[in-house]
Write an enzyme that holds these catalytic residues in place. Structure first.
Site, PDB file in Angstrom:
ATOM      1  CG  ASP A  99      -9.586   4.212  -2.438  1.00 38.77           C
ATOM      2  OD1 ASP A  99      -9.865   4.066  -3.640  1.00 38.77           O
ATOM      3  OD2 ASP A  99      -8.528   4.718  -2.035  1.00 38.77           O
ATOM      4  CG  HIS A 152     -14.107  -2.920  -3.170  1.00 38.32           C
ATOM      5  ND1 HIS A 152     -14.163  -3.607  -1.974  1.00 38.32           N
ATOM      6  CD2 HIS A 152     -13.312  -1.852  -2.946  1.00 38.32           C
ATOM      7  CE1 HIS A 152     -13.409  -2.993  -1.079  1.00 38.32           C
ATOM      8  NE2 HIS A 152     -12.878  -1.920  -1.630  1.00 38.32           N
ATOM      9  CG  ASP A 201     -21.212  -8.999  -9.367  1.00 36.84           C
ATOM     10  OD1 ASP A 201     -22.369  -9.059  -9.847  1.00 36.84           O
ATOM     11  OD2 ASP A 201     -20.766  -7.972  -8.776  1.00 36.84           O
ATOM     12  CD  GLU A 227     -11.143  -0.619  -5.347  1.00 33.81           C
ATOM     13  OE1 GLU A 227     -10.265  -1.459  -5.092  1.00 33.81           O
ATOM     14  OE2 GLU A 227     -11.220   0.462  -4.729  1.00 33.81           O
TER      15      GLU A 227
HETATM   16  O1  G3I Z   1       4.244  -5.193 -12.155  1.00 37.58           O
HETATM   17  C1  G3I Z   1       4.094  -6.530 -11.651  1.00 37.58           C
HETATM   18  C2  G3I Z   1       4.337  -7.541 -12.776  1.00 37.58           C
HETATM   19  O2  G3I Z   1       5.696  -7.477 -13.170  1.00 37.58           O
HETATM   20  C3  G3I Z   1       3.979  -8.950 -12.276  1.00 37.58           C
HETATM   21  O3  G3I Z   1       4.113  -9.872 -13.342  1.00 37.58           O
HETATM   22  C4  G3I Z   1       2.524  -8.938 -11.791  1.00 37.58           C
HETATM   23  C5  G3I Z   1       2.035 -10.289 -11.321  1.00 37.58           C
HETATM   24  O4  G3I Z   1       2.639 -10.600 -10.093  1.00 37.58           O
HETATM   25  O5  G3I Z   1       2.400  -8.003 -10.687  1.00 37.58           O
HETATM   26  C6  G3I Z   1       2.669  -6.680 -11.145  1.00 37.58           C
HETATM   27  O6  G3I Z   1       2.532  -5.781 -10.047  1.00 37.58           O
HETATM   28  C7  G3I Z   1       1.179  -5.620  -9.643  1.00 37.58           C
HETATM   29  C8  G3I Z   1       0.778  -4.168  -9.919  1.00 37.58           C
HETATM   30  O7  G3I Z   1      -0.544  -3.924  -9.460  1.00 37.58           O
HETATM   31  C9  G3I Z   1       0.827  -3.843 -11.404  1.00 37.58           C
HETATM   32  O8  G3I Z   1      -0.083  -4.669 -12.109  1.00 37.58           O
HETATM   33  C10 G3I Z   1       1.073  -5.918  -8.168  1.00 37.58           C
HETATM   34  O9  G3I Z   1       1.289  -7.311  -7.986  1.00 37.58           O
HETATM   35  C11 G3I Z   1      -0.319  -5.561  -7.683  1.00 37.58           C
HETATM   36  O10 G3I Z   1      -0.406  -5.712  -6.276  1.00 37.58           O
HETATM   37  C12 G3I Z   1      -0.642  -4.121  -8.043  1.00 37.58           C
HETATM   38  O11 G3I Z   1      -1.996  -3.916  -7.709  1.00 37.58           O
HETATM   39  C13 G3I Z   1      -2.374  -2.549  -7.597  1.00 37.58           C
HETATM   40  C14 G3I Z   1      -3.215  -2.455  -6.317  1.00 37.58           C
HETATM   41  O12 G3I Z   1      -3.713  -1.112  -6.174  1.00 37.58           O
HETATM   42  C15 G3I Z   1      -2.411  -2.803  -5.065  1.00 37.58           C
HETATM   43  O13 G3I Z   1      -1.389  -1.864  -4.907  1.00 37.58           O
HETATM   44  C16 G3I Z   1      -3.231  -2.189  -8.828  1.00 37.58           C
HETATM   45  O14 G3I Z   1      -2.422  -2.145  -9.987  1.00 37.58           O
HETATM   46  C17 G3I Z   1      -3.869  -0.824  -8.590  1.00 37.58           C
HETATM   47  O15 G3I Z   1      -4.814  -0.573  -9.633  1.00 37.58           O
HETATM   48  C18 G3I Z   1      -4.627  -0.798  -7.258  1.00 37.58           C
HETATM   49  O16 G3I Z   1      -5.028   0.525  -7.087  1.00 37.58           O
HETATM   50  C19 G3I Z   1      -5.923   0.714  -5.971  1.00 37.58           C
HETATM   51  C20 G3I Z   1      -5.321   1.838  -5.148  1.00 37.58           C
HETATM   52  O17 G3I Z   1      -4.116   1.389  -4.548  1.00 37.58           O
HETATM   53  C21 G3I Z   1      -6.309   2.305  -4.075  1.00 37.58           C
HETATM   54  N1  G3I Z   1      -7.572   2.678  -4.706  1.00 37.58           N
HETATM   55  C22 G3I Z   1      -8.178   1.535  -5.394  1.00 37.58           C
HETATM   56  C23 G3I Z   1      -7.273   1.128  -6.539  1.00 37.58           C
HETATM   57  C24 G3I Z   1      -7.902   0.035  -7.384  1.00 37.58           C
HETATM   58  O18 G3I Z   1      -7.957  -1.192  -6.685  1.00 37.58           O
HETATM   59  O1  9MR Z   2     -11.186  -0.446  -0.294  1.00 37.64           O
HETATM   60  C1  9MR Z   2      -9.796  -0.666  -0.480  1.00 37.64           C
HETATM   61  C2  9MR Z   2      -9.517  -0.727  -1.994  1.00 37.64           C
HETATM   62  O2  9MR Z   2      -9.751   0.552  -2.550  1.00 37.64           O
HETATM   63  C3  9MR Z   2      -8.074  -1.142  -2.224  1.00 37.64           C
HETATM   64  O3  9MR Z   2      -7.870  -1.370  -3.620  1.00 37.64           O
HETATM   65  C4  9MR Z   2      -7.780  -2.450  -1.462  1.00 37.64           C
HETATM   66  C5  9MR Z   2      -6.340  -2.908  -1.614  1.00 37.64           C
HETATM   67  O4  9MR Z   2      -5.492  -1.901  -1.354  1.00 37.64           O
HETATM   68  O5  9MR Z   2      -8.028  -2.280  -0.062  1.00 37.64           O
HETATM   69  C6  9MR Z   2      -9.420  -1.996   0.166  1.00 37.64           C
HETATM   70  O6  9MR Z   2      -9.586  -1.810   1.564  1.00 37.64           O
HETATM   71  C7  9MR Z   2      -9.594  -3.035   2.296  1.00 37.64           C
HETATM   72  C8  9MR Z   2      -8.278  -3.163   3.074  1.00 37.64           C
HETATM   73  O7  9MR Z   2      -7.231  -3.316   2.131  1.00 37.64           O
HETATM   74  C9  9MR Z   2      -8.360  -4.357   3.987  1.00 37.64           C
HETATM   75  N1  9MR Z   2      -9.496  -4.213   4.908  1.00 37.64           N
HETATM   76  C10 9MR Z   2     -10.762  -4.152   4.173  1.00 37.64           C
HETATM   77  C11 9MR Z   2     -10.754  -2.931   3.280  1.00 37.64           C
HETATM   78  C12 9MR Z   2     -12.050  -2.791   2.521  1.00 37.64           C
HETATM   79  O8  9MR Z   2     -12.220  -3.886   1.661  1.00 37.64           O
END
Ligand code: G3I
Ligand code: 9MR
Length: 557
Positions: free
Chosen positions: A166, A477, A526, A535
């Site tokens: 993103d 992604h 993939d 991603e």
């Molecule tokens: O900490 C808990 C752990 O205790 C539990 O056992 C595990 C399994 O349920 O979940 C863990 O929490 C997770 C957390 O990541 C840490 O691993 C959440 O479920 C999970 O939803 C969370 O995902 C994060 C995701 O954003 C959604 O918020 C990822 O770490 C994080 O790398 C990802 O970051 C995104 C940014 O928001 C937006 N840009 C892209 C980026 C990469 O996808």
């Molecule tokens: O592109 C977004 C990615 O960076 C984030 O990790 C992800 C989860 O937060 O969300 C992606 O955006 C999606 C949105 O959550 C739902 N609509 C489709 C978007 C593009 O895949």
């Protein structure tokens, strides 16, 4: 004469590091069990057999359910190209043995941060065919929600790296990402002074890795409110954009609330940066430590302001459900003590326990352990000892898994989360810290297995790094790669990797259900729809840069 085999569209079956191995490295081959009990290795330059080794008894890898056997072929320690055979049949891709074998993947992983630059065009001269126009000037950024500020409120917050696939810019995720890249410099300064990335700043007197990180540090500084030292949590659009290129993403962008976690991540990396950049830019160094102390002071006055996604916004939260700021406070205090030697920062550390969790953006406690365990940072003897004991205890657990599990990879069950590949990379970095402390090669060997996994020794039989390996992700992604009309994705990107959360699998959605319940290491797709496994992100690439870079430099020693 054996014909050298080029990369196949399919593998031969054996799971190996598709980039290769340093000459003295630990070399392990993993093979699905089909009854074979030994493996032959041939030198492809002359077809001669150079090694015969036994395969281990079959064992099941709990994360894929596969029954596999391992063979240790570390006996091959001479530069060359080899292949493995069972009963005369070839079972492996080319096996490259050469000390500088990781140079290209390391430099590509580091150069990728240039491709993530916001607010600038990437001309052909530096970006090649992935050149692109500028996007997101971010010189007139609003506050979200706007009603909370006076009409017309704006800040200028240009530069910085896009976080991932993103176009958001996030202070919390910048924390561990910047730390990891700067720590690599701190550990291999002499070597990194010679690494050119062909970026616009390559002609300066400052090492390219520092010039690249400076692009994000300059942005981070603009996220601090000069009035009170608080730091805004992120800069994004209200909702994730479509899959256009940066130049086409014209939606309004905002900064949102100041948080304690943003302030403390900011304080930590600015204190670190003040030391690292001092020989190259004393003015910036002074600015960074002043900003760091001001942010820490704000966080001391505002100790528990956690991010809460505002109504109507859906971009990344970077605020785990079990959020505390104890780990960020420990890490920031450690960095500030090293930079200022003020006892007030060291006294904070006295009361904060070290936990055993390998570092990730949501728990940076172990970054403090790295700092405090290093005697040259001058922490009190008892703190230094406690940190060293914590480091070795966790490293021993990971080493034991690397030596005794079916695949021989240092990975725990709880590592198979969103961004699992970064967890494996960070496990490798932790093992390297134990190697630095003890000079015990078994930690280095276990760290090698973490890189092997990322570069091919995995059940999916791919290298998880775009453009580096015989079989690599083709549809990450990643908005620039999706929107640029070029088949090959931007190179050097580590995709998030397998886990069974399936957050991107929606009814009638674009993502087929790739999740194999109970087999997290097989739950990967993939496809650019899969932001939960495919991603890319700055906190995933930074540990890949560290791990591949450190092993590259150590191979050369
Ligand atoms: O900490 C808990 C752990 O205790 C539990 O056992 C595990 C399994 O349920 O979940 C863990 O929490 C997770 C957390 O990541 C840490 O691993 C959440 O479920 C999970 O939803 C969370 O995902 C994060 C995701 O954003 C959604 O918020 C990822 O770490 C994080 O790398 C990802 O970051 C995104 C940014 O928001 C937006 N840009 C892209 C980026 C990469 O996808
Ligand atoms: O592109 C977004 C990615 O960076 C984030 O990790 C992800 C989860 O937060 O969300 C992606 O955006 C999606 C949105 O959550 C739902 N609509 C489709 C978007 C593009 O895949």
């Amino acid at each position: 004469m054996v014909t050298l085999v080029n990369a196949q569209t399919h593998g031969f079956g054996a799971r190996i590091n598709q980039i290769g191995y340093g000459e003295q490295a630990k070399k392990i081959l993993v093979l699905k069990d089909a009854g074979a009990t030994s493996v032959e290795f041939k030198d492809l330059a002359n077809g001669k057999t150079v090694l015969n080794v036994p395969l281990s008894a079959p064992a099941t890898w709990e994360y894929s359910g596969e029954s596999v056997r391992k063979a240790d072929f570390s006996g091959i320690a001479k530069k060359g190209i080899y292949a493995a055979y069972v009963n005369g049949a070839r079972i492996s891709d080319n096996i490259i043995v050469q000390n500088n074998v990781y140079e290209n993947v390391f430099k590509a992983a580091l150069k990728w941060f240039y491709y993530q630059r916001a607010s600038t065009a990437l001309p052909f001269e530096f970006a090649g065919k992935w050149m692109r126009a500028a996007g997101h000037p971010d010189t007139s950024v609003s506050f979200y929600p706007e009603a909370e500020k006076p009409a017309g409120w704006k800040i200028s917050s240009p530069k910085g790296w896009y976080d991932a696939g993103d176009y958001g810019k996030y202070v919390v995720n910048s924390g561990i990402s910047v730390f990891t890249l700067l720590e690599l410099y701190e550990h291999f300064e002499k070597e990194l002074k010679k690494v050119s990335l062909n970026i616009p700043e390559s002609k300066s007197q400052t090492p390219d890795i520092l010039e690249e990180v400076r692009w994000n540090l300059d942005w981070m500084l603009t996220m601090q409110d000069p009035a009170d030292g608080g730091v805004y949590h992120k800069l994004t659009t209200a909702r994730f954009s479509g899959h256009e290129l940066p130049e086409g993403d014209l939606a309004k962008r905002y900064v949102v609330m100041k948080t304690s976690t943003a302030a403390l991540n900011f304080a930590a990396v600015m204190a670190q940066a003040s030391r690292v950049y001092k020989p190259f830019d004393a003015k910036f160094s002074a600015k960074a430590i002043a900003a760091a102390e001001k942010a820490f002071e704000w966080a001391t006055k505002n100790p528990s302001i956690l991010f809460k996604q505002p109504e109507g916004m859906n971009t990344g939260p970077y605020a785990p459900s079990d959020e505390t700021v104890q780990d960020e406070k420990l890490w920031a205090a450690a960095e500030l003590y090293i930079s200022t030697k003020k006892k007030s920062y060291e006294n904070i550390i006295d009361n904060v326990p070290f936990d055993g969790q390998t570092p990730w953006w949501g728990n940076v406690n172990f970054l403090a352990v790295y700092r405090i365990s290093d005697a040259k940072n001058g922490f009190k003897k008892d703190l230094n000892k406690k940190a060293q004991d914590t480091l070795i205890a966790v490293a021993n657990t990971l080493k034991d898994i690397a030596e005794n599990s079916a695949y021989g990879i240092p990975v725990n069950k709880w590592n198979f989360v969103w961004g699992s590949n970064s967890a494996v990379a960070n496990n490798g970095i932790l093992l390297l810290h134990a190697y630095y402390l003890t000079k015990n090669k078994s930690y280095l060997d276990a760290a090698q297995r973490a890189l092997d996994y990322l570069l091919g020794a995995n059940p999916i039989d791919i290298s998880y790094v775009t453009g580096h390996g015989n079989r690599t992700p083709m549809s990450p992604h990643h908005r620039p790669s999706e929107g640029d009309g070029i088949t090959e994705p931007v190179p050097g990107m580590l995709v998030g990797g397998p886990h069974e959360g399936g957050q991107d699998v929606k009814p009638n959605g674009r993502c087929e259900n790739y999740v194999q319940k109970g087999k997290p290491a097989l739950s990967y797709l993939d496809n650019d729809c899969s932001y939960a496994t495919n991603e890319v992100a700055i906190n995933w690439n930074s540990p890949l840069v560290y791990l591949s870079g450190a092993l590259h430099f150590l191979n050369a020693k």
